[in-house]
Scaffold this active site. Structure first.
Site, short mmCIF file in Angstrom:
data_model
loop_
_atom_site.label_atom_id
_atom_site.label_comp_id
_atom_site.label_asym_id
_atom_site.label_seq_id
_atom_site.Cartn_x
_atom_site.Cartn_y
_atom_site.Cartn_z
N ILE B 14 0.88 -0.98 -0.03
CA ILE B 14 0.10 -0.07 -0.04
C ILE B 14 0.78 1.22 0.00
O ILE B 14 1.12 1.88 0.98
CB ILE B 14 -0.91 0.10 1.07
CG1 ILE B 14 -1.82 -1.25 1.17
CG2 ILE B 14 -1.63 1.07 1.15
CD1 ILE B 14 -2.84 -1.54 2.28
N HIS B 15 1.36 1.69 -1.25
CA HIS B 15 1.92 2.84 -1.35
C HIS B 15 1.03 4.11 -1.64
O HIS B 15 -0.15 4.00 -1.53
CB HIS B 15 3.24 2.74 -2.23
CG HIS B 15 2.68 2.50 -3.76
ND1 HIS B 15 2.21 3.32 -4.66
CD2 HIS B 15 2.53 1.23 -4.34
CE1 HIS B 15 2.18 2.85 -5.87
NE2 HIS B 15 2.04 1.42 -5.49
N ALA B 16 1.36 5.08 -2.14
CA ALA B 16 0.42 6.40 -2.30
C ALA B 16 -0.65 6.02 -3.12
O ALA B 16 -1.63 6.36 -2.65
CB ALA B 16 1.22 7.48 -2.73
#
Lengths: 332, 90
Positions: B14-16
């Site tokens: 879960i990155h940006a």
């Protein structure tokens, strides 16, 4: 409506002289002859090869530059040869000629220009900078333009084109920018031209630096805020579109998706800002401009940098977890 | 209170961008929505919060909600996560 560039359809040597005479320090040597000749090409030509006799593919429809090479060549010829060399050029309908570096044109050259009703100018400026200045201007004249409904403002040197439906608050937001010391280029109608590597915008000379603010009427920015609050011409570096609340509010929260707005086949970075009660649009425009400058300087956006940091942290965490599983006693 | 446990299926975690997609799903509902990793529990309507979880691919996270339409809200967020955010899977 008039525009700050001459119309290419009626762009004559006389009009060129009016526009550039001062900037290029042009001095006319032919008693204002040939001012009616039309300038039809955005390019220039060096007359050298044609003077020396190679007349094939001579671009007589371009403005001819006589630099040091040409004048030295002419001066070392005998009078007869000089006359015939000059005739090589002036047998063609020469648009006009410019002698650079403050060199003194041979009298035969002036005579040939006068006889053929072609204007000849002398400029004290060096050849290469003069050619750059001249072709930049000619390029802009012949580029053609599109009119865009929006407001163009210079924020820290960055050209912000603010767009959005009528009455969404473009002018008010930009008025705020002017009040904060930024410079208005054009309100409501922006003339956009494409040059070699960028888009430039100007206003309409009738509208000048007036803004129409609902409830107040026409506001003269130059008179109220002074000349420092206005700018004649500005590159377009960022398009900001103001959107009604509810449309696409959640479209891109992270700023990772970079959008572009195409004008005349040229893609400009696009930022879309939903207008919601309580949002300070002026402030958001200023920040958008600063972020665009930063993105250009550093080669990536702050969203990208933050995301890289996050992904790196996840990578370290994954390694640590793996280690933890193999050896239960590991601490940070 | 509704709770569902789900595994982050994409390689990058879960990155940006995924965080923004989770938030976009969560804000559609009026109830409170949370995402919980082994380390922390954050508001699913906050991008910064969701990013702070630093939930890498393969991490087990708990999506929970309380209030109106809580099960729909959890369902919506879980679907977004299971879809892998349209990214490369593990």
């Amino acid at each position: 409506m008039q525009d700050r560039y001459p119309d290419p359809e009626t762009f004559s040597v006389g009009v060129m002289y009016e526009c550039l005479g001062k900037k290029l320090d042009l001095e006319n040597k032919t008693d204002s002859r040939g001012y009616n000749r039309m300038v039809v090409s955005p390019d220039i030509s060096r007359a050298g090869l044609c003077l020396s006799g190679y007349t094939y593919k001579f671009m007589h429809e371009r403005i001819q530059i006589f630099g040091e090479t040409e004048i030295t060549l002419l001066n070392q010829l005998s009078k007869e040869d000089r006359i015939s060399a000059i005739a090589n050029v002036y047998d063609f309908p020469v648009v006009c000629g410019i002698v650079t570096k403050g060199l003194i044109p041979p009298e035969e050259l002036v005579a040939a220009a006068k006889e053929t009703d072609s204007a000849l100018f002398v400029s004290p400026q060096d050849t290469t900078p003069l050619i750059h200045e001249l072709t930049d201007f000619l390029g802009e004249v012949f580029a053609g333009f599109v009119s865009v409904h929006g407001t163009l403002v210079d924020v820290y040197g960055e050209g912000l084109l603010v767009m959005g439906r009528s009455a969404i608050g473009k002018s008010e937001a930009v008025l705020g920018l002017v009040e904060r010391g930024h410079r208005l280029v054009a309100d409501d109608l922006v003339r956009v031209r494409k040059t070699a590597n960028r888009l430039i915008g100007t206003g309409d000379s009738l509208i000048g630096f007036h803004m129409e603010i609902r409830g107040i009427g026409f506001v003269s920015i130059a008179e109220l805020f002074g000349v420092g609050a206005t700018k004649e011409i500005q590159s377009i570096d960022l398009v900001v579109r103001l959107l009604d609340a509810g449309i696409n509010d959640e479209a891109d929260r992270s700023g990772l998706d970079q959008k572009a707005f195409s004008i005349m086949g040229f893609d400009v970075p696009l930022v879309e800002i939903p207008v919601l009660p309580g949002r300070n649009i002026t402030l958001l425009l200023e920040v958008a401009a600063m972020m665009n400058i930063q993105a250009k300087d550093t080669g990536c956006t702050s969203a990208e940098r933050l995301n890289r940091k996050l992904i790196a942290r996840m990578g370290r965490k994954r390694l640590r977890d793996k280690y933890d599983r193999s050896d239960g006693n590991c601490s940070e | 209170m509704t709770e569902v446990t789900v595994t982050v299926p994409n390689r990058l975690g879960i990155h940006a961008r995924p965080a923004a997609l989770i938030v976009r799903a969560a804000v559609e509902f009026d109830c409170d929505v949370w995402v919980e990793s082994p380390a922390d529990k954050v508001n699913a309507k906050s991008i910064m919060g969701v990013m702070t979880l630093a939930a890498s691919g393969g991490t087990s996270i708990i999506v929970s909600a309380e209030g109106d339409e809580e099960s729909e809200a959890v369902q919506a967020v879980v679907e977004v996560i299971r879809s892998g955010f349209g990214e490369e899977m593990i």
